[in-house]
Write a protein that holds these residues in place. Structure first.
Motif, PDB file in Angstrom:
ATOM      1  N   HIS A 447       3.957  47.474 -59.833  1.00 38.97           N
ATOM      2  CA  HIS A 447       3.196  46.695 -58.851  1.00 38.97           C
ATOM      3  C   HIS A 447       1.726  47.099 -58.843  1.00 38.97           C
ATOM      4  O   HIS A 447       0.837  46.265 -58.654  1.00 38.97           O
ATOM      5  N   ARG A 448       1.446  48.375 -59.068  1.00 40.07           N
ATOM      6  CA  ARG A 448       0.050  48.829 -59.132  1.00 40.07           C
ATOM      7  C   ARG A 448      -0.604  48.357 -60.428  1.00 40.07           C
ATOM      8  O   ARG A 448      -1.768  47.950 -60.440  1.00 40.07           O
ATOM      9  N   ASP A 450       0.221  45.719 -62.086  1.00 40.29           N
ATOM     10  CA  ASP A 450       0.047  44.262 -62.031  1.00 40.29           C
ATOM     11  C   ASP A 450      -1.248  43.893 -61.316  1.00 40.29           C
ATOM     12  O   ASP A 450      -1.928  42.918 -61.686  1.00 40.29           O
ATOM     13  N   GLU A 451      -1.597  44.648 -60.261  1.00 38.95           N
ATOM     14  CA  GLU A 451      -2.846  44.366 -59.540  1.00 38.95           C
ATOM     15  C   GLU A 451      -4.039  44.481 -60.478  1.00 38.95           C
ATOM     16  O   GLU A 451      -4.961  43.658 -60.435  1.00 38.95           O
ATOM     17  N   TYR A 454      -4.025  41.462 -63.268  1.00 40.47           N
ATOM     18  CA  TYR A 454      -4.507  40.131 -62.880  1.00 40.47           C
ATOM     19  C   TYR A 454      -6.003  40.114 -62.572  1.00 40.47           C
ATOM     20  O   TYR A 454      -6.579  39.034 -62.411  1.00 40.47           O
ATOM     21  N   THR A 455      -6.633  41.271 -62.476  1.00 42.91           N
ATOM     22  CA  THR A 455      -8.099  41.292 -62.345  1.00 42.91           C
ATOM     23  C   THR A 455      -8.783  41.170 -63.708  1.00 42.91           C
ATOM     24  O   THR A 455     -10.004  41.015 -63.761  1.00 42.91           O
TER      25      THR A 455
END
Length: 546
Positions: A447-448, A450-451, A454-455
């Motif tokens: 989850h970290r 993925d952040e 997507y940037t």
């Protein structure tokens, strides 16, 4: 059978030599080429006794030296994982003699006087040190798998002061020098609370002059101090060693706590485990390198014997025929350093090949120079031919033997392989973390990742190499490392990373930053789920094709 021979010549080389093993070749070369030179020029009286068959046939030996209560006997107990006959352990100086721990089907103790008359043991020449030493020398025999590959020599705990050295009744340093010339590894043990090097310990270390490649240092009981104190202890130890070991290289020091008890300060557990594994690998390789070590020692002995022959023959040549012999003898002894330099230039000999000048001067006082043998060129030439031609043949034999027989390693005891179980070194850490779990370990932090993913403006669910590079460079790892991580993470080799491949790259960066090594290929448990091969589908597909 391994032979250094030419079959067309009837199993013999040009000089009629036939060696079936490297050990047999070394023994034959020594007896035929080097021993005549040693006997002619009294080498055995000045330097080292003659070698015997047991010296060539014996197993690799490890010599333990250290001050009292540094854990020498406990270290042996730790390696063997069982007590041995004659063992005594305590905080006071308990081991008051030399103990050779060797393999035998029948457990027992052999006293020193009986040991030095056994032709199968490499200790016969220790008889020269007399009863004072032999009464404090025993052989502890026992059936143990470790001892099938190596033998271990335990020594008395070294004390401080001149009184202890005199009270031993024998020349302690000379005994250590004798062992140092014949063993494969010399381990100096230090206690984290006893870093001072006493006068006797300093003399003991100096007795190993010329054997620097065999020396290893163990800082034992390192768990009794915390990390900050351990750094200071290590620095103090290196400073102390630098005063007595005169080599430009830094000696290898192993940190650890070598006994089967809980660590008092477990904060350095990983360090101690890694150091123990390094030390065990070093000892385990001794049987494999035993022939090479004996070959190296024979070369060193031959070089010293040549130099000794030059010195003795020169002193003989300079002696007058009739009058003034004593005066000339005193003059030659006083000018021995200049004679060394003269022989260096005349015969192109390295200064490091010459014996200690002070010790040589003391020994020469007891000899009549006029009775020394004169120069015999044929003996020197025979040794030169041995060094230039025969030794290279034995080197080829060593490589041939290693390629045709299984690798020899020390097994059993503390060397028993535990790498397959959960207590193996590195198990569940670094690249092996998550190997025994059902879920994909990278998903725990995905989850970290993925952040961040997507940037980076992914296109059709994938980021380009340029965008991924900017983020990966934030780790400050070298480009060579990041390049390897990129190749490992790009599972489909399309030059781009999807979200799972990017998460894998970030996971590999984390592993590297924590101090672990990267794999050459991605292990199965780290392969992203969407990139794993569906073996069940492949089987069904192949069955349909059939």
């Amino acid at each position: 059978m391994f032979t250094w021979v030419n079959k067309e010549q009837g199993g013999r080389n040009k000089e009629g030599d036939m060696f079936q093993t490297v050990t047999e070749g070394l023994q034959s070369l020594y007896t035929k080429k080097l021993l005549p030179l040693e006997e002619t020029y009294l080498f055995h009286e000045f330097h080292s006794p003659a070698l015997e068959e047991a010296d060539f046939q014996s197993k690799p030996m490890v010599l333990l030296v250290g001050q009292y209560s540094t854990g020498k006997t406990t270290f042996i107990r730790y390696l063997l994982e069982q007590d041995f006959p004659g063992m005594r352990i305590g905080p006071e100086p308990t081991t008051d003699g030399f103990i050779a721990v060797m393999y035998n089907e029948n457990e027992g103790v052999v006293p020193g006087n009986a040991l030095v008359v056994d032709p199968k043991k490499p200790f016969r020449k220790l008889n020269a040190f007399g009863n004072a030493f032999l009464n404090r020398f025993i052989c502890s025999q026992m059936p143990n798998q470790v001892l099938q590959s190596i033998s271990i020599i335990d020594t008395p705990g070294i004390l401080s002061g001149e009184k202890q050295r005199i009270s031993r009744g024998y020349d302690f340093s000379e005994v250590l020098r004798w062992f140092g010339e014949r063993v494969d590894r010399i381990i100096l043990l230090f206690d984290a609370h006893k870093l001072d090097i006493s006068d006797e310990f300093s003399e003991a270390i100096k007795a190993f002059r010329g054997q620097d490649d065999k020396i290893r240092v163990v800082l034992n009981k390192a768990d009794q101090v915390d990390t900050q104190q351990l750094m200071r202890v290590y620095g103090a130890l290196m400073w102390s060693l630098g005063k007595v070991i005169n080599t430009p290289e830094v000696v290898r020091v192993y940190l650890g706590s070598f006994w089967a008890k809980p660590l008092q300060n477990p904060e350095n557990r990983r360090l101690f485990e890694a150091e123990a594994q390094d030390l065990f690998r070093d000892i385990q390789g001794l049987p494999r390198n035993a022939a090479l070590r004996k070959l190296n020692d024979l070369i060193k002995r031959a070089r010293l014997a040549k130099v000794h022959a030059y010195i003795i023959s020169y002193l003989k040549k300079e002696m007058p025929t009739l009058f003034g012999k004593e005066k000339k003898k005193e003059e030659l002894i006083a000018h021995l350093p200049e004679i060394y330099q003269l022989l260096q230039r005349e015969h192109h000999i390295s200064p490091g090949d010459f014996p200690n000048v002070s010790k040589m001067q003391e020994q020469l006082l007891h000899y009549d120079f006029s009775k020394f043998p004169s120069f015999k060129g044929k003996l020197i030439e025979s040794v030169d031919r041995m060094l230039s031609t025969k030794i290279s043949g034995l080197m080829n034999m060593i490589q041939e033997e290693e390629s045709k027989r299984p690798s020899q390693m020390v097994m059993g005891g503390a060397f028993e392989d535990s790498s397959e179980g959960p207590f193996g070194h590195g198990y569940g850490e670094g690249i092996s973390a998550g190997a025994d779990t059902e879920d994909w370990i990278v998903s725990r932090d995905k989850h970290r990742y993925d952040e961040i993913f997507y940037t980076l403006m992914p296109i059709n669910g994938k980021v380009t190499g340029i965008n991924a590079k900017k983020e990966m460079m934030n780790s400050r790892l070298p480009n060579t490392v990041l390049g390897k991580i990129w190749k490992l993470a790009d599972c489909d080799k399309d030059g781009m990373l999807d979200d799972e491949e990017f998460a894998l790259a970030q996971h590999l960066i984390k592993i590297k930053l924590e101090g672990f090594e990267l794999p050459t290929v991605v292990p199965n448990h780290l392969v992203p789920p969407s990139h794993r091969k569906n073996t069940t589908a492949d089987i069904l597909y192949n069955n349909q094709e059939d």
